[in-house]
Scaffold this motif. Structure first.
Motif, PDB file in Angstrom:
ATOM      1  N   THR A 102      13.709 -37.425  -6.040  1.00 47.41           N
ATOM      2  CA  THR A 102      13.263 -38.057  -7.289  1.00 47.41           C
ATOM      3  C   THR A 102      14.375 -38.074  -8.318  1.00 47.41           C
ATOM      4  O   THR A 102      14.180 -38.546  -9.434  1.00 47.41           O
ATOM      5  N   GLY A 103      15.522 -37.546  -7.969  1.00 49.17           N
ATOM      6  CA  GLY A 103      16.670 -37.493  -8.862  1.00 49.17           C
ATOM      7  C   GLY A 103      17.880 -37.080  -8.072  1.00 49.17           C
ATOM      8  O   GLY A 103      17.863 -37.072  -6.836  1.00 49.17           O
ATOM      9  N   PRO A 104      18.943 -36.686  -8.754  1.00 45.17           N
ATOM     10  CA  PRO A 104      20.141 -36.217  -8.049  1.00 45.17           C
ATOM     11  C   PRO A 104      19.814 -34.972  -7.218  1.00 45.17           C
ATOM     12  O   PRO A 104      18.995 -34.145  -7.622  1.00 45.17           O
ATOM     13  N   ASP A 105      20.446 -34.850  -6.068  1.00 50.17           N
ATOM     14  CA  ASP A 105      20.227 -33.708  -5.174  1.00 50.17           C
ATOM     15  C   ASP A 105      21.470 -32.835  -5.168  1.00 50.17           C
ATOM     16  O   ASP A 105      22.557 -33.294  -4.801  1.00 50.17           O
ATOM     17  N   LEU A 106      21.317 -31.570  -5.559  1.00 47.52           N
ATOM     18  CA  LEU A 106      22.437 -30.641  -5.572  1.00 47.52           C
ATOM     19  C   LEU A 106      22.682 -30.128  -4.151  1.00 47.52           C
ATOM     20  O   LEU A 106      21.792 -29.568  -3.527  1.00 47.52           O
ATOM     21  N   TYR A 107      23.902 -30.347  -3.647  1.00 47.66           N
ATOM     22  CA  TYR A 107      24.279 -29.898  -2.315  1.00 47.66           C
ATOM     23  C   TYR A 107      24.893 -28.501  -2.347  1.00 47.66           C
ATOM     24  O   TYR A 107      24.997 -27.866  -1.311  1.00 47.66           O
ATOM     25  N   GLY A 108      25.355 -28.068  -3.496  1.00 43.95           N
ATOM     26  CA  GLY A 108      25.986 -26.768  -3.624  1.00 43.95           C
ATOM     27  C   GLY A 108      27.497 -26.884  -3.730  1.00 43.95           C
ATOM     28  O   GLY A 108      28.042 -27.987  -3.814  1.00 43.95           O
ATOM     29  N   PRO A 109      28.191 -25.747  -3.680  1.00 44.88           N
ATOM     30  CA  PRO A 109      29.642 -25.757  -3.886  1.00 44.88           C
ATOM     31  C   PRO A 109      30.453 -26.279  -2.698  1.00 44.88           C
ATOM     32  O   PRO A 109      31.619 -26.616  -2.846  1.00 44.88           O
ATOM     33  N   SER A 110      29.840 -26.372  -1.519  1.00 44.01           N
ATOM     34  CA  SER A 110      30.567 -26.811  -0.334  1.00 44.01           C
ATOM     35  C   SER A 110      29.799 -27.899   0.399  1.00 44.01           C
ATOM     36  O   SER A 110      28.687 -27.678   0.875  1.00 44.01           O
ATOM     37  N   LEU A 111      30.409 -29.042   0.508  1.00 46.51           N
ATOM     38  CA  LEU A 111      29.827 -30.150   1.262  1.00 46.51           C
ATOM     39  C   LEU A 111      29.780 -29.796   2.745  1.00 46.51           C
ATOM     40  O   LEU A 111      28.783 -30.058   3.422  1.00 46.51           O
ATOM     41  N   GLU A 112      30.831 -29.163   3.234  1.00 42.87           N
ATOM     42  CA  GLU A 112      30.869 -28.753   4.634  1.00 42.87           C
ATOM     43  C   GLU A 112      29.712 -27.798   4.956  1.00 42.87           C
ATOM     44  O   GLU A 112      29.020 -27.946   5.972  1.00 42.87           O
ATOM     45  N   PHE A 140      36.373 -32.092   4.081  1.00 41.84           N
ATOM     46  CA  PHE A 140      35.497 -32.820   3.158  1.00 41.84           C
ATOM     47  C   PHE A 140      35.517 -32.244   1.748  1.00 41.84           C
ATOM     48  O   PHE A 140      35.575 -32.991   0.767  1.00 41.84           O
ATOM     49  N   ASP A 141      35.436 -30.923   1.607  1.00 46.58           N
ATOM     50  CA  ASP A 141      35.378 -30.325   0.268  1.00 46.58           C
ATOM     51  C   ASP A 141      36.618 -30.676  -0.548  1.00 46.58           C
ATOM     52  O   ASP A 141      36.505 -31.080  -1.712  1.00 46.58           O
ATOM     53  N   ARG A 142      37.772 -30.537   0.049  1.00 46.32           N
ATOM     54  CA  ARG A 142      39.027 -30.828  -0.649  1.00 46.32           C
ATOM     55  C   ARG A 142      39.130 -32.303  -1.022  1.00 46.32           C
ATOM     56  O   ARG A 142      39.433 -32.636  -2.173  1.00 46.32           O
ATOM     57  N   ILE A 143      38.847 -33.173  -0.068  1.00 45.31           N
ATOM     58  CA  ILE A 143      39.003 -34.608  -0.311  1.00 45.31           C
ATOM     59  C   ILE A 143      37.932 -35.124  -1.273  1.00 45.31           C
ATOM     60  O   ILE A 143      38.235 -35.858  -2.216  1.00 45.31           O
ATOM     61  N   ALA A 144      36.691 -34.722  -1.069  1.00 44.10           N
ATOM     62  CA  ALA A 144      35.619 -35.178  -1.966  1.00 44.10           C
ATOM     63  C   ALA A 144      35.812 -34.626  -3.375  1.00 44.10           C
ATOM     64  O   ALA A 144      35.544 -35.319  -4.361  1.00 44.10           O
ATOM     65  N   GLY A 145      36.309 -33.387  -3.475  1.00 46.83           N
ATOM     66  CA  GLY A 145      36.545 -32.792  -4.779  1.00 46.83           C
ATOM     67  C   GLY A 145      37.628 -33.495  -5.577  1.00 46.83           C
ATOM     68  O   GLY A 145      37.622 -33.478  -6.800  1.00 46.83           O
ATOM     69  N   ALA A 146      38.567 -34.140  -4.881  1.00 45.63           N
ATOM     70  CA  ALA A 146      39.673 -34.846  -5.530  1.00 45.63           C
ATOM     71  C   ALA A 146      39.387 -36.329  -5.725  1.00 45.63           C
ATOM     72  O   ALA A 146      40.230 -37.049  -6.259  1.00 45.63           O
ATOM     73  N   SER A 147      38.220 -36.793  -5.306  1.00 43.34           N
ATOM     74  CA  SER A 147      37.871 -38.218  -5.404  1.00 43.34           C
ATOM     75  C   SER A 147      36.927 -38.448  -6.576  1.00 43.34           C
ATOM     76  O   SER A 147      36.228 -37.541  -7.015  1.00 43.34           O
ATOM     77  N   ASP A 148      36.898 -39.676  -7.045  1.00 46.67           N
ATOM     78  CA  ASP A 148      35.978 -40.009  -8.138  1.00 46.67           C
ATOM     79  C   ASP A 148      34.543 -40.098  -7.644  1.00 46.67           C
ATOM     80  O   ASP A 148      33.618 -39.690  -8.331  1.00 46.67           O
TER      81      ASP A 148
END
Length: 168
Positions: free
Chosen positions: A137-147, A91-99
């Protein structure tokens, strides 16, 4: 972006019906698609988008939410390059390379089970999701790794829908 939907529960129950129920209850699928389109820079009519989603599987969509593959079918039909990923370790690699991405996951709290869709993208500060929590109430920060985020939250049955902007 001020017109993103950060919390589907904030939608009045009589507005934007999705099948026999309210979008506040079962609208996360079309909301994730709406937010993804907005993040890509496209305008869309919410009512028309809801109708389009509801007719992909009549009698099911809206009444029991949205199937995990429906957003991908919609974006493909609209001409966007789309990729499915079922392996969380990619997920991290693919999501990081996607718009932009749409993430489907299942959750469990005690005896209750559910599923949810969120739109997300990678920024300089990590992964950011939209319409993640009941109290967002706004954007939610997931951090550096989606996994790592998914593991920490205990979400399972995850599917990542990676979308490239057709304008790129």
């Amino acid at each position: 972006m001020s017109d993103l939907i950060y919390n589907q529960r904030a939608i009045p129950r009589n507005r934007y019906r999705y099948g026999l129920r309210s979008s506040a209850a079962t609208g996360c699928g079309w909301i994730a698609a709406y937010n993804a389109l907005r993040l890509l820079g496209y305008d869309t009519d919410k009512k028309q988008l809801i109708r389009w989603f509801a007719w992909q599987l009549p009698l099911i969509h809206g009444n029991a939410g949205t199937s995990f593959w429906c957003p991908a079918l919609c974006f493909r039909k609209w001409g966007f390059p789309v990729r499915f990923c079922f392996r969380r370790n990619a997920f991290d690699r693919i999501a990081g390379a996607s718009d932009v991405c749409i993430l489907f996951y299942r959750w469990r709290r005690g005896l209750r089970f559910g599923a949810h869709f969120v739109a997300l993208h990678h920024t300089g500060g990590g992964f950011v999701g939209y319409n993640t929590y009941r109290n967002s109430t706004g954007p939610d920060l997931y951090g550096p790794s989606l996994e790592a985020f998914l593991k920490r939250k205990g979400y399972f049955g995850c599917v990542l829908i990676a979308i490239q902007n057709k304008r790129s």
